[in-house]
Design a protein around this motif. Sequence first.
Motif, PDB file in Angstrom:
ATOM      1  N   VAL A  78       0.835  -1.207   0.000  1.00 24.45           N
ATOM      2  CA  VAL A  78       0.000   0.000   0.000  1.00 24.45           C
ATOM      3  C   VAL A  78       0.870   1.258   0.000  1.00 24.45           C
ATOM      4  CG1 VAL A  78      -1.783   1.253   1.284  1.00 24.45           C
ATOM      5  CG2 VAL A  78      -1.862  -1.250   1.160  1.00 24.45           C
ATOM      6  N   MET A  79       1.917   1.250   0.844  1.00 24.75           N
ATOM      7  CA  MET A  79       2.827   2.410   0.864  1.00 24.75           C
ATOM      8  C   MET A  79       3.560   2.526  -0.472  1.00 24.75           C
ATOM      9  SD  MET A  79       2.884   4.704   3.000  1.00 24.75           S
ATOM     10  CE  MET A  79       4.351   5.671   2.734  1.00 24.75           C
ATOM     11  N   GLY A  80       3.887   1.376  -1.053  1.00 24.09           N
ATOM     12  CA  GLY A  80       4.572   1.397  -2.350  1.00 24.09           C
ATOM     13  C   GLY A  80       3.721   2.079  -3.408  1.00 24.09           C
ATOM     14  N   VAL A  81       2.407   1.794  -3.349  1.00 21.60           N
ATOM     15  CA  VAL A  81       1.496   2.441  -4.309  1.00 21.60           C
ATOM     16  C   VAL A  81       1.477   3.953  -4.074  1.00 21.60           C
ATOM     17  CG1 VAL A  81      -0.947   2.742  -4.903  1.00 21.60           C
ATOM     18  CG2 VAL A  81       0.043   0.448  -4.778  1.00 21.60           C
ATOM     19  N   LEU A  82       1.409   4.346  -2.780  1.00 23.69           N
ATOM     20  CA  LEU A  82       1.386   5.789  -2.483  1.00 23.69           C
ATOM     21  C   LEU A  82       2.635   6.463  -3.051  1.00 23.69           C
ATOM     22  CD1 LEU A  82       0.051   8.172  -0.906  1.00 23.69           C
ATOM     23  CD2 LEU A  82       1.577   7.605   0.973  1.00 23.69           C
ATOM     24  N   GLU A  83       3.777   5.846  -2.835  1.00 24.23           N
ATOM     25  CA  GLU A  83       5.029   6.440  -3.336  1.00 24.23           C
ATOM     26  C   GLU A  83       5.046   6.461  -4.865  1.00 24.23           C
ATOM     27  OE1 GLU A  83       7.504   5.008   0.618  1.00 24.23           O
ATOM     28  OE2 GLU A  83       7.733   3.913  -1.286  1.00 24.23           O
ATOM     29  N   HIS A  84       4.495   5.419  -5.474  1.00 25.31           N
ATOM     30  CA  HIS A  84       4.462   5.386  -6.950  1.00 25.31           C
ATOM     31  C   HIS A  84       3.522   6.457  -7.493  1.00 25.31           C
ATOM     32  CE1 HIS A  84       5.190   3.619 -10.851  1.00 25.31           C
ATOM     33  NE2 HIS A  84       3.896   3.717 -11.086  1.00 25.31           N
ATOM     34  N   GLN A  85       2.370   6.613  -6.837  1.00 26.45           N
ATOM     35  CA  GLN A  85       1.421   7.648  -7.284  1.00 26.45           C
ATOM     36  C   GLN A  85       2.043   9.042  -7.091  1.00 26.45           C
ATOM     37  OE1 GLN A  85      -2.018   6.425  -4.914  1.00 26.45           O
ATOM     38  NE2 GLN A  85      -3.028   5.638  -6.765  1.00 26.45           N
ATOM     39  N   ARG A  86       2.826   9.211  -6.059  1.00 22.64           N
ATOM     40  CA  ARG A  86       3.441  10.527  -5.833  1.00 22.64           C
ATOM     41  C   ARG A  86       4.485  10.857  -6.887  1.00 22.64           C
ATOM     42  NH1 ARG A  86       4.045  10.765   0.782  1.00 22.64           N
ATOM     43  NH2 ARG A  86       2.133  12.006   1.156  1.00 22.64           N
ATOM     44  N   LYS A  87       5.006   9.836  -7.574  1.00 22.38           N
ATOM     45  CA  LYS A  87       5.930  10.112  -8.687  1.00 22.38           C
ATOM     46  C   LYS A  87       5.183  10.825  -9.814  1.00 22.38           C
ATOM     47  CE  LYS A  87       9.503   6.551  -8.317  1.00 22.38           C
ATOM     48  NZ  LYS A  87       9.685   5.124  -8.636  1.00 22.38           N
ATOM     49  N   GLN A  88       3.881  10.550  -9.906  1.00 20.90           N
ATOM     50  CA  GLN A  88       3.048  11.262 -10.898  1.00 20.90           C
ATOM     51  C   GLN A  88       2.559  12.570 -10.289  1.00 20.90           C
ATOM     52  OE1 GLN A  88       3.596   8.877 -13.121  1.00 20.90           O
ATOM     53  NE2 GLN A  88       3.870   7.333 -11.513  1.00 20.90           N
ATOM     54  N   TYR A  89       2.041  12.512  -9.073  1.00 25.09           N
ATOM     55  CA  TYR A  89       1.492  13.701  -8.414  1.00 25.09           C
ATOM     56  C   TYR A  89       2.535  14.815  -8.297  1.00 25.09           C
ATOM     57  CZ  TYR A  89      -2.837  11.437  -6.675  1.00 25.09           C
ATOM     58  OH  TYR A  89      -4.045  10.825  -6.554  1.00 25.09           O
ATOM     59  N   PHE A  90       3.806  14.454  -8.229  1.00 23.77           N
ATOM     60  CA  PHE A  90       4.864  15.471  -8.056  1.00 23.77           C
ATOM     61  C   PHE A  90       4.673  16.573  -9.110  1.00 23.77           C
ATOM     62  CE2 PHE A  90       8.742  17.566  -7.484  1.00 23.77           C
ATOM     63  CZ  PHE A  90       9.559  17.492  -8.603  1.00 23.77           C
ATOM     64  N   PHE A  91       4.350  16.164 -10.337  1.00 18.56           N
ATOM     65  CA  PHE A  91       4.239  17.130 -11.446  1.00 18.56           C
ATOM     66  C   PHE A  91       2.942  17.933 -11.379  1.00 18.56           C
ATOM     67  CE2 PHE A  91       8.031  15.950 -13.680  1.00 18.56           C
ATOM     68  CZ  PHE A  91       8.296  14.694 -13.180  1.00 18.56           C
ATOM     69  N   THR A  92       1.847  17.268 -11.075  1.00 16.31           N
ATOM     70  CA  THR A  92       0.595  18.028 -10.969  1.00 16.31           C
ATOM     71  C   THR A  92       0.598  18.854  -9.687  1.00 16.31           C
ATOM     72  OG1 THR A  92      -0.271  15.826 -10.361  1.00 16.31           O
ATOM     73  CG2 THR A  92      -1.081  16.798 -12.400  1.00 16.31           C
ATOM     74  N   ASP A  93       1.236  18.371  -8.614  1.00 20.48           N
ATOM     75  CA  ASP A  93       1.344  19.199  -7.399  1.00 20.48           C
ATOM     76  C   ASP A  93       2.037  20.527  -7.729  1.00 20.48           C
ATOM     77  OD1 ASP A  93       1.809  16.644  -4.777  1.00 20.48           O
ATOM     78  OD2 ASP A  93       0.046  17.350  -5.877  1.00 20.48           O
ATOM     79  N   LEU A  94       3.137  20.453  -8.483  1.00 22.12           N
ATOM     80  CA  LEU A  94       3.870  21.692  -8.806  1.00 22.12           C
ATOM     81  C   LEU A  94       3.049  22.592  -9.730  1.00 22.12           C
ATOM     82  CD1 LEU A  94       6.743  22.686  -8.039  1.00 22.12           C
ATOM     83  CD2 LEU A  94       6.259  20.338  -7.406  1.00 22.12           C
ATOM     84  N   MET A  95       2.411  22.010 -10.746  1.00 26.74           N
ATOM     85  CA  MET A  95       1.760  22.845 -11.769  1.00 26.74           C
ATOM     86  C   MET A  95       0.314  23.170 -11.442  1.00 26.74           C
ATOM     87  SD  MET A  95       3.537  21.340 -15.229  1.00 26.74           S
ATOM     88  CE  MET A  95       3.260  19.620 -14.941  1.00 26.74           C
ATOM     89  N   CYS A  96      -0.244  22.489 -10.408  1.00 27.81           N
ATOM     90  CA  CYS A  96      -1.646  22.781 -10.030  1.00 27.81           C
ATOM     91  C   CYS A  96      -1.738  23.400  -8.632  1.00 27.81           C
ATOM     92  CB  CYS A  96      -2.481  21.496 -10.053  1.00 27.81           C
ATOM     93  SG  CYS A  96      -2.506  20.697 -11.663  1.00 27.81           S
ATOM     94  N   ARG A  97      -0.842  22.971  -7.737  1.00 33.34           N
ATOM     95  CA  ARG A  97      -0.862  23.522  -6.376  1.00 33.34           C
ATOM     96  C   ARG A  97       0.173  24.631  -6.227  1.00 33.34           C
ATOM     97  NH1 ARG A  97      -1.014  18.058  -2.626  1.00 33.34           N
ATOM     98  NH2 ARG A  97      -3.266  17.997  -2.242  1.00 33.34           N
ATOM     99  N   GLY A  98       1.287  24.534  -6.962  1.00 30.67           N
ATOM    100  CA  GLY A  98       2.231  25.645  -7.012  1.00 30.67           C
ATOM    101  C   GLY A  98       3.297  25.642  -5.939  1.00 30.67           C
ATOM    102  N   HIS A  99       3.589  24.486  -5.343  1.00 36.07           N
ATOM    103  CA  HIS A  99       4.720  24.462  -4.395  1.00 36.07           C
ATOM    104  C   HIS A  99       5.299  23.055  -4.292  1.00 36.07           C
ATOM    105  CE1 HIS A  99       1.208  23.365  -1.852  1.00 36.07           C
ATOM    106  NE2 HIS A  99       2.079  22.506  -1.331  1.00 36.07           N
TER     107      HIS A  99
END
Length: 492
Positions: free
Chosen positions: A267-288
């Motif tokens: 389960v944690m592995g999935v979270l970390e894998h999803q964050r590899k994608q979220y990293f980009f939308t976090d920066l371009m959608c959340r801005g930090h």
Amino acid sequence: MAIFPKNFLWGGAVAANQCEGAYLADGKELNVTDVSVGLMNDPDLKWNPDNGRWEPDLKPEKVYLSHEGIDFFHRYKEDLALMGGMSFKAFRTSISWGRIFPNGDEEEPNEAGLLFYDRLFDEMLKNGMEPVITLSHYETPLHLVTEYGGWMDERLIGFWLRYVETVFKRYKDKVKYWLTFNEINNILRPGIGFAAGGILNIHPGDTSRPNADLTEQMIYQACHYIFVANAKTVKLCHEIIPTAKIGCMLSLSGLATYPYSCNPDDVMGVLEHQRKQYFFTDLMCRGHYPGYIKRIWQERGIEIKMKDGDLDIIRDYTVDYIGFSYYRSAVLKSGKAMKQDTGGSVGIDNPYLSGTSPEPWKWPIDPKGLRYICNLLTDRYNMPLFIVENGIGLDEMPDDNGKIHDDFRVSYTRDHLLQVEESIKDGCNIMGYLYWGPIDIVSAGTGEMRKRYGFVYVDRFNDGTGTLQRLKKDSYDWYRHVIETNGESLHE
Ligand code: BGP
């Protein structure tokens, strides 16, 4: 009862490098896709120790199908009429950066390149289609990577902004929907990073093959410059075309990653894998920059050079919507490395899915995964979503009557559209659905024609032969009917 909104942007998507061909026409120079047969294969570059540069090393025995593509550069009127024949509301393609600035670092744009896209966008509008334009679909001018190392050099920001300002000003009355960097999260994926991120180690220790010794430090530094460029692009777009919408674009099949078991490590592995994608939308959608990336950098000794003002511009200019591709889902078992290709992540087989696309690609088929990620994205960002790629590649040939009965594509597309409908019912704000490859084009991953996505067949083969004739498949009329009934025929 209609679920799809009245203004839903039904249509299809291609990329300049996979359809236009004419790879050196009208002053265009090589870009990063022109020196590879597919992104999953190494680029054909050779290190020249005399001048300390990587140089093109195209192999005479290889067939670089993208050099001629499907000759869309000359046949776009016929092809857009075929797309308009399906009542498309929108058509996505990319501007090939190298047609506008052939080497990428020129002061002045190439008028012949600008003129081509003027005519192309006029033809789209004439056929009732809103242009949805990707500013870079893996199409960084080759000179920018061999001379500067691509996005690892901060000067790329200036070259890029000169390019986007030129095209925003030129097409401000024709294009209302923009996307910045196609599948920018692929920059983290070994192999695809060269093209997806436009990065090349020009001070290699290991000259055996391009990017043999690319480091995470280099990649994340390039990401930072890309995030700054993305924010400045959003600012420019809103200033030059106030009514336009500009989005990021990610490959998000990798977000539909499921844990192999209830083992907390899975389960944690999935979270970390999803964050590899979220990293980009976090920066371009959340801005930090989120906390989880700061821990990764700290633990891996990664230090990102940032200028005063970088974080402010990233904060102040986030995108208007999230554009993304979805093809399939994956399963993660902790301790088993995930692989990647142009369709997304590859883990272990999922016995609960109905099946895969045919040999040799065997991409798992999981329509529900699309609903899953639409809801994940809505819960995390609560922003408009634009499905700008979804489709299936099949190995097809016309039968004796010159027909192609592609029921497999009809069922794949229907099943995924029904999940888009479920997502809309869930409250997801979905702007549109652009089927990937509405006409057969060159595959991004493998560089082949054999992997056919289209509702329209193109007579061209992996060996480069073919008449380039176009032929409607059975799915052509099926998709037209879906669009003309605004999705209601999905339930017939
Ligand atoms: C995505 C790209 C597209 C498209 C798609 C299908 O990564 O944005 O360019 O090609 O993958 O992949 P392939 O062409 O390898 O089947």
